[in-house]
Each structure stands twice: as structure tokens, then as C-alpha cells.
Design an enzyme around this catalytic site. Structure first.
Site, PDB file in Angstrom:
ATOM      1  N   GLU A 125       0.838  -1.204   0.000  1.00 39.68           N
ATOM      2  CA  GLU A 125       0.000   0.000   0.000  1.00 39.68           C
ATOM      3  C   GLU A 125       0.881   1.267   0.000  1.00 39.68           C
ATOM      4  OE1 GLU A 125      -2.381   0.471   3.546  1.00 39.68           O
ATOM      5  OE2 GLU A 125      -3.769   1.844   2.559  1.00 39.68           O
ATOM      6  N   LYS A 200      -9.528   2.754  -2.443  1.00 41.02           N
ATOM      7  CA  LYS A 200      -9.763   2.104  -1.136  1.00 41.02           C
ATOM      8  C   LYS A 200     -11.162   2.419  -0.595  1.00 41.02           C
ATOM      9  CE  LYS A 200      -7.312   1.947   3.349  1.00 41.02           C
ATOM     10  NZ  LYS A 200      -6.002   2.254   3.963  1.00 41.02           N
ATOM     11  N   CYS A 237      -5.918  -2.644   2.177  1.00 43.01           N
ATOM     12  CA  CYS A 237      -5.641  -2.698   3.615  1.00 43.01           C
ATOM     13  C   CYS A 237      -6.860  -2.875   4.521  1.00 43.01           C
ATOM     14  CB  CYS A 237      -4.805  -1.503   4.051  1.00 43.01           C
ATOM     15  SG  CYS A 237      -4.124  -1.801   5.707  1.00 43.01           S
TER      16      CYS A 237
END
Ligand SMILES: NC(=O)NCCC(=O)O
Length: 387
Positions: A125, A200, A237
Site C-alpha cells: 500500500e 480504497k 488494507c
């Protein structure tokens, strides 16, 4: 590495897997089989690749998932590369110097992946920068943000993906045309074309993960990218704590879901080995969990809002990247303290084999949950409880 970074790193356990080597045989093999779901034979990797890993000081590990061959379908063999790395130079240096140093390091690792015949590779990430969101400072960290479609990092990787015939997933800090910042994974196909991007979906509000100061929840849904080597998706994540996020990538047909992450000891390590592995089982696809590694130190002190003294580091990113299969097996993890490239050979036919065996898709009752969830989001929703 600065002496401050070294002193933090030296206290860390180097890897869980290396501890298993202290167990005597034959128990060790049995323990590994129970922990990993199968006894992995290391994948034979070329000497040239091993030589680069040794010279450049990163771990190179390779495993092959054991998948039964079928009578009617040819195997669909894919090699997946997972990369975990430390930042290369101190965070006080100019932005361009920090980014160029990371490009240099990752360029070497991608070259090694190519020698290992990796078809699809994913980076960690926000790989072009330190994970500076803990600081809540805008300068200079926002300067790392760049265009997903034609920023310098995408252009750098387009050359490599074409040269090595490799799909590369590049999680970066994105700056769009309106100067809005996003946490984005760019998918570059094996011809060097930007296939698309995913932003994300779930932004953390925990510990020093002050990412909501910088960017919003993503607006790209749950895209699955059809590549020459298989259908891939990216759950960035913190999205790994959200089972419905994993579910939607599966519903859209993903065969491999990458989870590029940045997470630290003391917060998430007990969850790390469970979540991506459970997602592989529940959604009948492969998952590839990638974590940053090392301790990053920032120029200015910041506090965590927990009454403890201000500090300059985020804590230790514990690496431990691994790949899990839909049958519940998983590779051993990479180191907790070193850069690494994990090469895993998969046969994507396993996804359908496990669907036939366990029938999770057939039995999942989406209609039931869709009806219930439609009620849950109404303001007059009453939980179904019986006294
Ligand atoms: N990068 C990120 O979303 N981290 C949040 C912490 C965690 O999910 O373990």
C-alpha cells in the site's frame, strides 16, 4: 537506514516461520501441515534470481500450491509475486529523492520477479512513499500524490510490465484532475496499458492511521480486472476487516484478490493470518496479503491522542506477507523485518474444484441477506430480537 531505525528493528522477532525450525522432526512437518494446510515444497527459483536477492539483501521465497489435475480442463497455472519493502532513505530527504530510491529498489525486485516467471505482481500500500498519514501534516506528504493514469510512477511501471510481460498492481497516493486525493491501486496489464484502478473503500480511524485527514472512502465499487493471467481485484488494507468488501469482489468474479496493506505490531498482528485466509475460504478465491515492513521515523513528533507521550515513529510494520488458497491452505509468511519477494505458483482451477466440494456459493442465500440488509439501512429498522 538511520541508527534510530536500526535500534527499533533489532528488537523485533525476525520471523514466525524460522521459530518452527526449532521443532524436531517428524513433529515439525506435522505442525507445518496443520498450520499451513499442506506441506509446501519450495519452488525451484533460478540462481540468477537468488543472486540478485542475496546481493540486494531481500528475502526470496517460492511455494507451489498442490492442486489436483482435472480430466477436461487444462491447468491454469499462474505465478503471483508479493512484494514487501522498507522505505529506502530517511523521511527528511526531498520527496523526489525518497520516491526515486523506492523506484530503484522496486525495479530490482521486479527484475527478480521476472526471472522467477511471475505473471502478476502486487506492491504494498502507498509503496512510493513513507506511510506518513500518522503525522496529520499535509506538507510535504501530499506531494507524493500523482495521477493514476499518467503519473510518473505509472509510467515507470508501464515500461517494466511491458518489458517483463507482467501484470503489475501499483498501490499509490492518487491525485485526480480536481486535486482530490485518493488511496488507489492502479492495475497495469502485461502490455503496459493501464487497465483501470480501484480506490480504497474503507478508510481507517484507528490508532495513528489518520488517513481520513487526507482522503475519502473510494467511489470505484468492487471492480474485477480481466487480465491475460486471470481475474484479479484489490481489497486495500483496512478493507480486509470488512467481509462484505471481500464478498463483492468474489461476486464480481475475482479469482485472486490482493490485499496491499500497511499495518503495525500491537494493532493487527493477531488478525493478520486470519482475515485474508478466511476471505479465501469464504469466497472461494486466492488471496494475497501484503504488508509493509520496517519502522518509519518522521521529522516531527506527533501524538496518538491516547495520553502517551508524542513520538516520531508509527511503530513496526511487521511484513509477514502470504498467499492463501480457497481450500484454506496458505504459504508460510515472509520475514517480519526484511524486504521480500514471495513467489507463489497457483492453479486457478482450484477455485471451481473447491466450489464443487464445499458449495459455499450455492448455499450462500444472498436473497435472504439482501432483503434483511435493505431493512437494516432504513431509519425505522428494528433488530430482530426475541425476549
Ligand atoms: N493502512 C490501513 O488501512 N491500516 C489500518 C490498520 C489495519 O487495518 O490494520
Amino acid at each position: 537506514m538511520s541508527s534510530a531505525q536500526e535500534s527499533v528493528a533489532s528488537d523485533e522477532l525476525s520471523s514466525v516461520e524460522s521459530c518452527l525450525e526449532h521443532i524436531p522432526q517428524p513433529q515439525r512437518s506435522k505442525v507445518k501441515k496443520i498450520l499451513y494446510g499442506q506441506e509446501f515444497e519450495p519452488l525451484a527459483l533460478p540462481k540468477t534470481a537468488v543472486a540478485i536477492a542475496t546481493a540486494e539483501d531481500f528475502e526470496l521465497a517460492g511455494y507451489k500450491f498442490d492442486v489436483p489435475t482435472e480430466q477436461l480442463r487444462a491447468p491454469r497455472i499462474v505465478r503471483v509475486g508479493a512484494v514487501q519493502n522498507k522505505i529506502v532513505v530517511p523521511t527528511i530527504l526531498p520527496v523526489e529523492e525518497q520516491r526515486n530510491a523506492l523506484w530503484g529498489r522496486i525495479g530490482k525486485i521486479i527484475q527478480t520477479a521476472a526471472l522467477c516467471r511471475v505473471n502478476i505482481l502486487c506492491l504494498q500500500e502507498a509503496w512510493t512513499m513513507p506511510f506518513a498519514f500518522c503525522t496529520r501534516e499535509k506538507r510535504p506528504w501530499c506531494e507524493f500524490a500523482e495521477s493514476a493514469e499518467n503519473g510518473p510512477t505509472t509510467r515507470f511501471l508501464q515500461t517494466l510490465s511491458k518489458q517483463y510481460n507482467m501484470v503489475i498492481i501499483s498501490p499509490i497516493l492518487e491525485r485526480d484532475n480536481s486535486d482530490v486525493i485518493w488511496n488507489t491501486a492502479v492495475v497495469i496489464d502485461n502490455n503496459g496499458k493501464v487497465l483501470g484502478k480501484h480506490r480504497k473503500n474503507h478508510i481507517p480511524r484507528v490508532g495513528d492511521f489518520n488517513e481520513s485527514t487526507y482522503y475519502f472512502e473510494g467511489n470505484t465499487g468492487h471492480p474485477v480486472f480481466e487480465t491475460e493471467f486471470g481475474r484479479v481485484a484489490i481489497n486495500i488494507c483496512y478493507g480486509r476487516h470488512h467481509p462484505l468488501n471481500w464478498l463483492m469482489f468474489g461476486i464480481n468474479g475475482a479469482e485472486i484478490v490482493f490485499n496491499p496493506s500497511a499495518t503495525v505490531t500491537g494493532l493487527s498482528e493477531p488478525l493478520w493470518g486470519i482475515e485474508a485466509r478466511n476471505a479465501a475460504i469464504a469466497n472461494t478465491y486466492f488471496t494475497c496479503a501484503i504488508n509493509r515492513v520496517g519502522t518509519e521515523i518522521f521529522p516531527n513528533e506527533f501524538s496518538s491522542g491516547d495520553g502517551n507521550p508524542a513520538h516520531q515513529d508509527f511503530g513496526h510494520f511487521y511484513g509477514s506477507s502470504y498467499v492463501a488458497a480457497p481450500d484454506g491452505s496458505r504459504t508460510p509468511g515472509l520475514s517480519r523485518v526484511r524486504d521480500g519477494l514471495l513467489v507463489s505458483e497457483l492453479d486457478l482451477n482450484l477455485c471451481r474444484q473447491v466450489k464443487d466440494r464445499w458449495g459455499f456459493q450455492m448455499t450462500q442465500r444472498l436473497d435472504l441477506y439482501a432483503a434483511s440488509l435493505a431493512k437494516v439501512v432504513q431509519s425505522d429498522f428494528q433488530p430482530q430480537r426475541i425476549n
